[in-house]
Design an enzyme around this catalytic site. Structure first.
Site, short mmCIF file in Angstrom:
data_model
loop_
_atom_site.label_atom_id
_atom_site.label_comp_id
_atom_site.label_asym_id
_atom_site.label_seq_id
_atom_site.Cartn_x
_atom_site.Cartn_y
_atom_site.Cartn_z
N GLN A 1 38.07 44.66 30.32
CA GLN A 1 38.84 43.46 30.68
C GLN A 1 38.94 42.53 29.47
O GLN A 1 37.93 42.19 28.85
CB GLN A 1 38.14 42.75 31.86
CG GLN A 1 38.89 41.55 32.40
CD GLN A 1 40.23 41.93 33.02
OE1 GLN A 1 40.33 42.86 33.80
NE2 GLN A 1 41.28 41.21 32.64
N ASP B 1 44.67 51.62 30.57
CA ASP B 1 45.49 50.45 30.24
C ASP B 1 46.59 50.82 29.22
O ASP B 1 47.48 50.03 28.96
CB ASP B 1 44.61 49.35 29.62
CG ASP B 1 44.28 48.24 30.61
OD1 ASP B 1 45.02 48.11 31.60
OD2 ASP B 1 43.29 47.52 30.38
N LYS C 1 40.71 44.50 41.01
CA LYS C 1 40.80 45.91 40.61
C LYS C 1 39.79 46.75 41.40
O LYS C 1 40.11 47.85 41.85
CB LYS C 1 40.57 46.03 39.09
CG LYS C 1 41.76 45.51 38.30
CD LYS C 1 41.50 45.29 36.81
CE LYS C 1 42.70 44.59 36.18
NZ LYS C 1 42.51 44.24 34.77
#
Ligand code: NDP
Length: 281
Positions: free
Chosen positions: A97, A120, A53
């Protein structure tokens, strides 16, 4: 092999190039997208994802910050960091994460992220907005799947779409996105009976199960678009999907490989959401 290979590496590179151009123009107008990535603990797979990422941010021109916190970080410390980033003007997107260590409740942390920075799209506000079809952010993996379906050249409208898996991260939002494009959607899960009878009717089949090579050729309709979200290890420890690629690619019209299919698309969609976040914050 008869199926067209839907090359996620290639499509994601194209999307990142387009985003890089957009970011360049935004910077000229004084807008700098920024992503904060938080990782707690030492999960090796999570480390790889976070590195990928960060690398993608550099490619696209997105400013990024990494917060690598020790395993013993308390929930409150993590919440304090999220709160600080919610207020930080340099940060347009916040990504925590997953998975988090067991002593931290994922839900509490994800709900603490400002929905405008929730790249997200896991916050209930964004989940609800996806449901009603009025959303800024689409969860990255289902969004990447939709891009690969577009790449196949097949129109979703009116097609039989079958999603195997009903997780909040992949299966459910995937079903919603297909429905928004007027697919006729069936969602299968571990209690589904006669799975192959259902999958065999799918013009578009999305497998998001997490079981190595469980989708066999006899479960695939000839000519179908087969999208494999699964990321598993086979008996030799090699990365593989939920679909038995060698045999399914003889039957399908288009198919994604693993690796090199949905995985890179997920990251490209995260970049897209981060650029969008910079525009709505
Ligand atoms: P989950 O474990 O949360 O969900 C799996 C789903 O599969 C559940 O809904 C489960 O049903 C269903 N399922 C399990 N066994 C069967 C079966 N025998 N028949 C039909 N359905 C079954 O996984 P995720 O959705 O988070 O991830 C799925 C896969 O995708 C994993 O391999 C993961 O690593 C991968 N992944 C890949 C990403 C990428 O970027 N490429 C991103 C995210 C995930 P039930 O609800 O009844 O338990």
């Amino acid at each position: 092999m008869t199926a067209k290979i839907l090359d996620g590496k290639m499509v994601s590179a194209r999307i990142k190039n387009e985003l890089a151009e957009e970011v360049k123009q935004l910077k000229e107008k004084g807008v700098q997208p920024g992503l904060a990535v938080i990782i707690v603990g030492n999960d090796p797979a999570s480390r790889v994802y976070v590195n990928n990422k960060k690398k993608a941010c550099a490619e696209v021109g997105i400013y990024s910050e990494e917060y690598a916190l020790p395993e013993e970080t308390t929930q409150q410390e993590l919440l304090d960091l999220v709160e600080k980033l919610n207020k930080d003007n340099r940060i347009s997107g916040i990504l925590v994460q997953l998975p988090l260590p067991k002593h931290i409740e994922e839900k509490t942390v994800l709900y603490a992220i400002d929905p405008k920075k929730d790249v997200d799209a896991f916050h209930p506000v964004n989940v609800g907005r996806i449901m009603i079809g009025d959303f800024d952010f689409v969860p990255c993996t289902p969004a990447g799947v939709m891009e690969l379906i577009k790449e196949s050249g097949i129109e979703v409208s009116g097609k039989n779409c079958v999603v195997i898996g009903r997780s909040n991260i992949v299966g459910k939002p995937q079903a919603m996105l297909l429905l928004h494009q007027n697919g006729t959607v069936t969602v299968c899960h571990s209690k589904t009976q006669n799975l192959s009878e259902i999958t065999k009717k799918a013009d578009i089949l999305v497998a998001a199960v997490g079981k190595a090579k469980m989708v066999t050729a006899d479960m695939v309709k000839p000519g179908a678009v087969v999208i494999d979200v699964g990321m598993n290890r086979d008996e030799n420890g090699k990365l593989c999907g939920d679909v038995k690629f060698d045999e399914a690619s003889e039957i399908a019209g288009a198919i994604t490989p693993v690796p090199g299919g949905v995985g890179p698309m997920t990251i490209a969609m995260l970049m897209r959401n981060t650029v969008k976040a910079a525009l709505i914050s």
